[in-house]
Scaffold this motif. Sequence first.
Motif, PDB file in Angstrom:
ATOM      1  N   ASP A   3       0.837  -1.204   0.000  1.00  0.00           N
ATOM      2  CA  ASP A   3       0.000   0.000   0.000  1.00  0.00           C
ATOM      3  C   ASP A   3       0.872   1.255   0.000  1.00  0.00           C
ATOM      4  OD1 ASP A   3      -2.175  -1.683   0.139  1.00  0.00           O
ATOM      5  OD2 ASP A   3      -2.863  -0.991   2.102  1.00  0.00           O
ATOM      6  N   PRO A  78      -6.621  -0.774  -2.541  1.00  0.00           N
ATOM      7  CA  PRO A  78      -7.366  -1.676  -3.438  1.00  0.00           C
ATOM      8  C   PRO A  78      -8.667  -1.055  -3.967  1.00  0.00           C
ATOM      9  CG  PRO A  78      -6.588  -2.888  -1.530  1.00  0.00           C
ATOM     10  CD  PRO A  78      -6.323  -1.421  -1.259  1.00  0.00           C
ATOM     11  N   GLU A  79      -9.336  -0.239  -3.144  1.00  0.00           N
ATOM     12  CA  GLU A  79     -10.555   0.417  -3.607  1.00  0.00           C
ATOM     13  C   GLU A  79     -10.254   1.456  -4.684  1.00  0.00           C
ATOM     14  OE1 GLU A  79     -13.504   0.177   0.255  1.00  0.00           O
ATOM     15  OE2 GLU A  79     -11.784   1.549   0.354  1.00  0.00           O
ATOM     16  N   GLY A  82      -9.687  -0.500  -7.707  1.00  0.00           N
ATOM     17  CA  GLY A  82     -10.991  -0.986  -8.149  1.00  0.00           C
ATOM     18  C   GLY A  82     -11.797   0.086  -8.850  1.00  0.00           C
ATOM     19  N   THR A 105      -2.874  -4.548 -10.565  1.00  0.00           N
ATOM     20  CA  THR A 105      -2.997  -5.972 -10.863  1.00  0.00           C
ATOM     21  C   THR A 105      -1.725  -6.715 -10.445  1.00  0.00           C
ATOM     22  OG1 THR A 105      -4.448  -5.442 -12.714  1.00  0.00           O
ATOM     23  CG2 THR A 105      -3.477  -7.643 -12.698  1.00  0.00           C
ATOM     24  N   TYR A 108      -1.605  -6.572  -6.452  1.00  0.00           N
ATOM     25  CA  TYR A 108      -2.773  -7.108  -5.731  1.00  0.00           C
ATOM     26  C   TYR A 108      -3.436  -8.242  -6.504  1.00  0.00           C
ATOM     27  CZ  TYR A 108      -2.347  -3.036  -2.729  1.00  0.00           C
ATOM     28  OH  TYR A 108      -1.865  -2.093  -1.857  1.00  0.00           O
ATOM     29  N   ASP A 110      -4.352 -10.945  -5.417  1.00  0.00           N
ATOM     30  CA  ASP A 110      -5.380 -11.513  -4.547  1.00  0.00           C
ATOM     31  C   ASP A 110      -6.708 -10.745  -4.622  1.00  0.00           C
ATOM     32  OD1 ASP A 110      -3.709  -9.462  -3.321  1.00  0.00           O
ATOM     33  OD2 ASP A 110      -4.824  -9.784  -1.472  1.00  0.00           O
ATOM     34  N   LYS A 111      -6.716  -9.604  -5.261  1.00  0.00           N
ATOM     35  CA  LYS A 111      -7.929  -8.781  -5.378  1.00  0.00           C
ATOM     36  C   LYS A 111      -8.524  -8.842  -6.783  1.00  0.00           C
ATOM     37  CE  LYS A 111      -7.644  -6.944  -1.234  1.00  0.00           C
ATOM     38  NZ  LYS A 111      -8.591  -7.274  -0.201  1.00  0.00           N
ATOM     39  N   TYR A 114     -12.287  -8.884  -7.049  1.00  0.00           N
ATOM     40  CA  TYR A 114     -12.865  -7.569  -6.751  1.00  0.00           C
ATOM     41  C   TYR A 114     -12.712  -6.631  -7.946  1.00  0.00           C
ATOM     42  CZ  TYR A 114     -13.154  -2.862  -4.782  1.00  0.00           C
ATOM     43  OH  TYR A 114     -13.457  -1.538  -4.554  1.00  0.00           O
ATOM     44  N   PHE A 115     -11.519  -6.620  -8.545  1.00  0.00           N
ATOM     45  CA  PHE A 115     -11.278  -5.755  -9.695  1.00  0.00           C
ATOM     46  C   PHE A 115     -12.196  -6.130 -10.859  1.00  0.00           C
ATOM     47  CE2 PHE A 115      -6.590  -5.426  -8.158  1.00  0.00           C
ATOM     48  CZ  PHE A 115      -6.955  -4.488  -7.205  1.00  0.00           C
ATOM     49  N   GLN A 118     -15.630  -4.828 -10.206  1.00  0.00           N
ATOM     50  CA  GLN A 118     -15.691  -3.379 -10.433  1.00  0.00           C
ATOM     51  C   GLN A 118     -15.729  -3.069 -11.934  1.00  0.00           C
ATOM     52  OE1 GLN A 118     -16.818  -2.652  -7.507  1.00  0.00           O
ATOM     53  NE2 GLN A 118     -15.680  -0.752  -7.478  1.00  0.00           N
TER      54      GLN A 118
END
Length: 151
Positions: A3, A78-79, A82, A105, A108, A110-111, A114-115, A118
């Motif tokens: 982050d 991450p948001e 996203g 990408t 993250y 692992d997200k 979520y991506f 979105q």
Amino acid sequence: MRDLFIEKLYDISKKPYQKFLKKNEPWKITHKELLLMPEQTLGFHLGHFLSKHGFEIQSKLEDHDVFHVLTNTGITVPEEIGMQYFLFGNGKRSLYLYMVIATGTLFYPDKIGYFENQYLRGKNAFQFHNLDYFKMLSIPLKTIQTTFKIK
């Protein structure tokens, strides 16, 4: 740790992006003036978002915070990534967007679910990323979200 790295990249890239790539005129309004608008309006919700997070309006980057309000997206790293996926799905194309999506990408993986979600939310909404939001500050937030199918 990741982050902090992404936030540092943003800090480094923000000033040149504002100065050399953003050609729009900065808004001549403060977040305190936004808070004086009727409570249902986009302007009031934008002012509330800025106050809640201790932010000021960023010259020439005002739309970014409007996107947070319209899409109901938070401010974690991450948001933020996203939200760029959402905007990509909605048709927005910019060097900055590509940079955020690529680094997001990579850092993250692992997200990715979520991506992808979105991205699909943005794709399912009517195109709204290119509107003149300064002229829309007095419109009720829910009206904009409903009109453009922003869920």
